[in-house]
Design a protein around this motif. Structure first.
Motif, PDB file in Angstrom:
ATOM      1  N   THR A 198       0.815  -1.216   0.000  1.00 59.56           N
ATOM      2  CA  THR A 198       0.000   0.000   0.000  1.00 59.56           C
ATOM      3  C   THR A 198       0.846   1.263   0.000  1.00 59.56           C
ATOM      4  O   THR A 198       0.478   2.262  -0.624  1.00 59.56           O
ATOM      5  N   GLN A 232      -7.708  -0.703  -0.275  1.00 56.39           N
ATOM      6  CA  GLN A 232      -8.605  -1.806   0.024  1.00 56.39           C
ATOM      7  C   GLN A 232      -8.775  -1.972   1.532  1.00 56.39           C
ATOM      8  O   GLN A 232      -7.852  -1.717   2.304  1.00 56.39           O
ATOM      9  N   GLY A 278      -9.595  -4.564   4.608  1.00 53.16           N
ATOM     10  CA  GLY A 278      -9.464  -5.984   4.870  1.00 53.16           C
ATOM     11  C   GLY A 278     -10.548  -6.553   5.759  1.00 53.16           C
ATOM     12  O   GLY A 278     -11.479  -5.862   6.176  1.00 53.16           O
ATOM     13  N   LYS A 279     -10.406  -7.830   6.057  1.00 52.34           N
ATOM     14  CA  LYS A 279     -11.444  -8.567   6.785  1.00 52.34           C
ATOM     15  C   LYS A 279     -11.645  -8.082   8.212  1.00 52.34           C
ATOM     16  O   LYS A 279     -12.681  -8.344   8.823  1.00 52.34           O
ATOM     17  N   HIS A 280     -10.667  -7.382   8.757  1.00 49.61           N
ATOM     18  CA  HIS A 280     -10.805  -6.840  10.105  1.00 49.61           C
ATOM     19  C   HIS A 280     -11.272  -5.386  10.083  1.00 49.61           C
ATOM     20  O   HIS A 280     -11.286  -4.732  11.125  1.00 49.61           O
ATOM     21  N   GLN A 326      -5.752  -2.311   4.280  1.00 46.94           N
ATOM     22  CA  GLN A 326      -4.792  -3.361   3.953  1.00 46.94           C
ATOM     23  C   GLN A 326      -3.393  -2.781   3.778  1.00 46.94           C
ATOM     24  O   GLN A 326      -3.213  -1.730   3.141  1.00 46.94           O
ATOM     25  N   HIS A 371      -3.031  -7.903  -1.197  1.00 49.88           N
ATOM     26  CA  HIS A 371      -3.978  -8.927  -0.779  1.00 49.88           C
ATOM     27  C   HIS A 371      -4.148  -8.858   0.740  1.00 49.88           C
ATOM     28  O   HIS A 371      -3.279  -8.342   1.448  1.00 49.88           O
ATOM     29  N   ASP A 372      -5.231  -9.405   1.234  1.00 53.44           N
ATOM     30  CA  ASP A 372      -5.540  -9.329   2.659  1.00 53.44           C
ATOM     31  C   ASP A 372      -4.800 -10.423   3.411  1.00 53.44           C
ATOM     32  O   ASP A 372      -5.391 -11.349   3.979  1.00 53.44           O
ATOM     33  N   GLU A 386      -2.527 -12.413   6.185  1.00 49.88           N
ATOM     34  CA  GLU A 386      -2.406 -12.465   7.639  1.00 49.88           C
ATOM     35  C   GLU A 386      -1.054 -11.866   8.017  1.00 49.88           C
ATOM     36  O   GLU A 386      -0.017 -12.241   7.473  1.00 49.88           O
ATOM     37  N   THR A 422      -6.877   0.011  11.770  1.00 47.76           N
ATOM     38  CA  THR A 422      -5.479  -0.409  11.733  1.00 47.76           C
ATOM     39  C   THR A 422      -4.751   0.030  12.989  1.00 47.76           C
ATOM     40  O   THR A 422      -4.020  -0.750  13.615  1.00 47.76           O
TER      41      THR A 422
END
Length: 788
Positions: free
Chosen positions: A525, A566, A568-570, A574, A578-579, A581, A617
């Motif tokens: 990012t 983007q 992310g799932k949390h 991001q 990609h998201d 871990e 974040t």
């Protein structure tokens, strides 16, 4: 003198964390004082070990670097991170050669009265007056006052130390200089010491190469009678004495004139009384320091202001951070360090430790160098708001040097035109990747440095600067990335890589179904944020300069293909394309939040969902007990919270930085256990980042569209405890200057001076006002933004 402009102590100092820093933008010293001695740890910005580097010489030789780049990119596009890592290590991991580090020159030692703390010493105090750039020690000896004053003169390029006492027996002084290098040699004659040295060490170079230096120490007493013996200059029984020190190096010098310059500097300074030298020093320094100021709390001050600085810092409790003067002191200290650390004529910008050196960072894997993945950038965060744009010149000069080396690096590493620089650099403009790809493939490090020039243009609107300096440097960066990026056939996005998000890592599932930790990826990012700024700037500049229309079209096309931000799932922003871990969810770097805390790509006003994602974040990092809690991280948390309008959270971060991540001399440090550190290590970026946080809490200026209207938020993140205060002379984007007062937690008045034509929208607590302005205009606003 206000204690908001003074570091003050009642106890002697024996080590660096209590020392007081002096500097003139080239030469620096940390003053260590007790009744028995005065020691100056001497540094010089060009005193580096190592040697120039040929681009690509530390990499594996390949016939076609661009073909290798494309193959590595295709591996990453296909999700084969293990092969991408292997190829990156093979082709893009440098071997360390003679990179070097900035080193301590040595120590000027002045032993007073035999080196034994005399009986009868009372009232000992020492201080650093920020508004005078003067260190002073005072005490009484058996009822007789003794005073020492020291300053680093910019006009005369010497350290001046004066000793005074009316004790009947006078002063006994022994003056010597101890070098830190094995190549050091000194001699004494006719009341002066001369020494030669070379910056040699074996951690970051081979111990045989480095910059050479020549120094002179001269002593003058009230009777002009001084002795030279056994490598020392001795003064016996005098009422006053003055020590002068000059030091020069052969950095970028083609002849021996650099040695003679030290002698000339000493001779010119020694002709003048100390009072005249001090007057010239103040006449030079104070106009810079007095360009702007802030106050926090009652104008009459508080009881805290009368306490010694080390006691104030130790009393600075997280539960309240009630000593508002400490925030103001920290802010002004950063302005002092900026002026002491860099001047328009400085040969180099400030490095990891500014212009000073604790001797620790340069002895470990870090190196006292130019870290390009946040540290050097943060050194310059408060320069423009503090009305010191002329002090950006050393950074500009260094960027030009980096561009020249970066062109060779772009061709050698990637087979591309334009220029590139990676994770760190040195005095010779090293631009290749680092020694490990996990941090060394920070491919936008040089670009990140160069974006300071975009900010400089936003603040000054200087068209000459735009055409002659900013655009040529940024155009070269854009040319590199236009050729270097690869298009994702599935999304159509243009991607950087192989690259890293400083200095973090992530997990993926490998071919065997096992979890693998990786750093190398495509388009982290941070890269996307920096390229958006770069391409937007280039489009604006070509229009403004009416030039390069074909190039502008290429840039516009590429800008449209950059990946989007983007979530992310949390709910977090991001950090990677990609998201993934996070392998290190406690990590100290927050580089992917730069879109919020530096430019205007993310904001609560224009992109609220992305702002919420940045907030998520930050909270995820803050929730970690194992967070890597160091100086620049606290500053970045504070900057983000200030931009989010989270006043109390920003206050807590800057309070934590001052109270828990700074020494007693208020220099910021990195804790042990982080990035290989075994000790508290002085790193100056926390001081500058902390000042930037304080400025952002009081006023925010953004230019969402380069060259367009300015958005100014007054008191956008004002903590409850900062209920009254003033701002004088703070500079804003759009070539504006602000004076402001508030009380009872509410705005009283704001006055804008404008130095260009433009327009701004002023925001304050739900109100807004659009105002056009013109050259040399003044706009006065009242507490409800009414025009007075």
């Amino acid at each position: 003198m206000s204690k908001e402009h003074c570091l003050y102590y009642t106890t002697p100092c024996e080590t660096f964390p209590g020392s007081l820093p002096l500097g003139n933008g080239r030469l620096a010293a940390n003053v260590i004082s007790s009744p028995s001695h005065e020691t100056f740890v001497l540094n010089e910005v060009t005193f580096w070990s190592g040697a120039p580097h040929t681009a690509g010489s530390g990499l594996a030789r390949v016939a076609d670097p661009k073909a290798e780049l494309r193959q590595t990119q295709r591996c990453l596009l296909g999700g084969d991170y293990a092969e991408g890592k292997r190829r990156s290590e093979k082709y893009l991991e440098s071997t360390e050669q003679n990179f070097g580090t900035n080193l301590i020159v040595g120590r000027l030692n002045v032993i007073v009265n035999g080196g034994v703390d005399s009986q009868g010493v009372t009232g000992f105090q020492r201080e650093l007056r920020l508004d005078e750039a003067l260190a002073e020690v005072q005490y009484d000896q058996n009822g007789h006052p003794v005073r020492r004053r020291s300053f680093m003169s910019y006009p005369h390029q010497v350290l001046v130390v004066s000793f005074e006492s009316d004790h009947p027996e006078g002063l006994d002084l022994e003056v010597s200089f101890q070098g830190d290098s094995k190549a050091f040699a000194a001699r004494s004659k006719n009341g002066r010491l001369e020494f030669d040295t070379q910056a040699l060490e074996t951690v970051h170079s081979d111990g045989a190469c480095g910059v050479m230096g020549h120094g002179i120490v001269s002593v003058r007493s009230d009777s002009q009678e001084v002795e030279s013996r056994e490598g020392k200059v001795v003064v016996r029984g005098k009422k006053s004495a003055t020590v002068f020190l000059a030091f020069t190096t052969n950095y970028q010098q083609s002849d021996d004139g650099w040695r003679e310059r030290a002698s000339w500097q000493i001779e010119e300074a020694a002709k003048l009384p100390v009072a005249d030298l001090l007057a010239a020093h103040l006449a030079d320094y104070q106009p810079l320091y007095n360009r702007m100021s802030i106050t926090l709390g009652p104008s009459s001050g508080s009881d805290n202001a009368r306490l010694p600085t080390d006691q104030r810092r130790q009393n600075f409790e997280p539960s309240k951070y009630a000593d508002l003067g400490m925030f103001a002191l920290y802010f002004h200290y950063a302005r002092y360090l900026t002026i002491a650390g860099t001047r328009a004529t400085s040969p180099l910008p400030m490095n990891l430790q500014g212009l000073w050196n604790d001797g620790i960072a340069c002895q470990m894997g870090w190196s006292c160098d130019y870290h390009l993945d946040i540290n050097t950038q943060m050194n310059f965060f408060p320069v423009l708001p503090s009305a010191l744009p002329d002090l950006m010149q050393p950074l500009i000069s260094y960027l030009n040097q980096l561009v020249a080396a970066g062109k060779d690096a772009a061709r050698a590493c990637y087979g591309c035109d334009g220029w590139v620089a990676h994770v760190f650099s040195n005095v010779w403009g090293f631009a290749d990747p680092g020694w490990e790809i996990s941090y060394g493939l920070n491919v936008t490090g040089g670009l990140w440095m160069a974006t300071h020039l975009i900010e400089m243009y936003e603040y000054t609107l200087d068209e000459t600067l735009l055409s002659e300096t900013v655009y040529p440097i940024l155009k070269g960066a854009a040319e590199f990335f236009l050729e270097y990026m690869i298009e994702d056939p599935e999304t159509g996005w243009l991607l950087t890589g192989p690259a890293v998000s400083p200095e973090n890592s992530f997990f993926v599932v490998g071919k065997e179904g096992n979890k693998e930790e990786h750093s190398v990826c495509l388009s982290p990012t941070l890269d996307v944020e920096l390229l958006r700024d770069l391409f937007d700037f280039c489009v604006h500049a070509t229009k403004r300069l009416n030039a390069d229309s074909a190039f502008a079209l290429r840039v516009q096309t590429a800008r449209a293909k950059l990946p989007p931000f983007q979530i992310g799932k949390h709910g977090q922003l991001q950090e990677w394309l990609h998201d993934f871990e996070e392998a290190q969810p406690y990590h100290r770097h927050l580089s992917h939040t730069m879109g919020l805390c530096r430019p205007a790509q993310v904001s609560k006003r224009h992109t609220p969902r992305l702002a919420e994602a940045v907030s998520a974040t930050l909270e995820r990092r803050q929730d970690r007990d194992d967070l890597e809690d160091i100086e620049f991280t606290a500053a970045l948390f504070g900057l983000n919270y200030a931009r989010l309008g989270e006043a109390e959270k920003a206050n807590a971060q800057i309070g934590h930085l001052v109270g828990e991540l700074s020494f007693d001399n208020l220099l910021s440090y990195s804790k042990p256990g982080v990035a290989g550190a075994e000790n508290d290590i002085f790193v100056v970026d926390g001081n500058f980042g902390g000042a930037a946080v304080i400025a952002e809490m009081l006023v925010r200026s953004l230019m969402p569209e380069l060259g367009g209207p300015v958005e100014v938020d007054l008191l956008p993140a004002l903590p409850k405890t900062w209920s009254e205060g003033t701002v004088k002379g703070m500079r804003l984007r759009g070539n504006l200057e602000l004076d402001m007062e508030w009380s009872g937690g509410k705005l009283d008045s704001a006055s804008f001076k404008s130095f260009s034509h433009g327009s701004m929208t002023v925001y304050y607590r739900g109100r807004s006002l659009e105002i056009p302005y013109k050259v040399n205009g003044v706009i006065e606003l009242g507490p409800n933004l009414q025009v007075n």
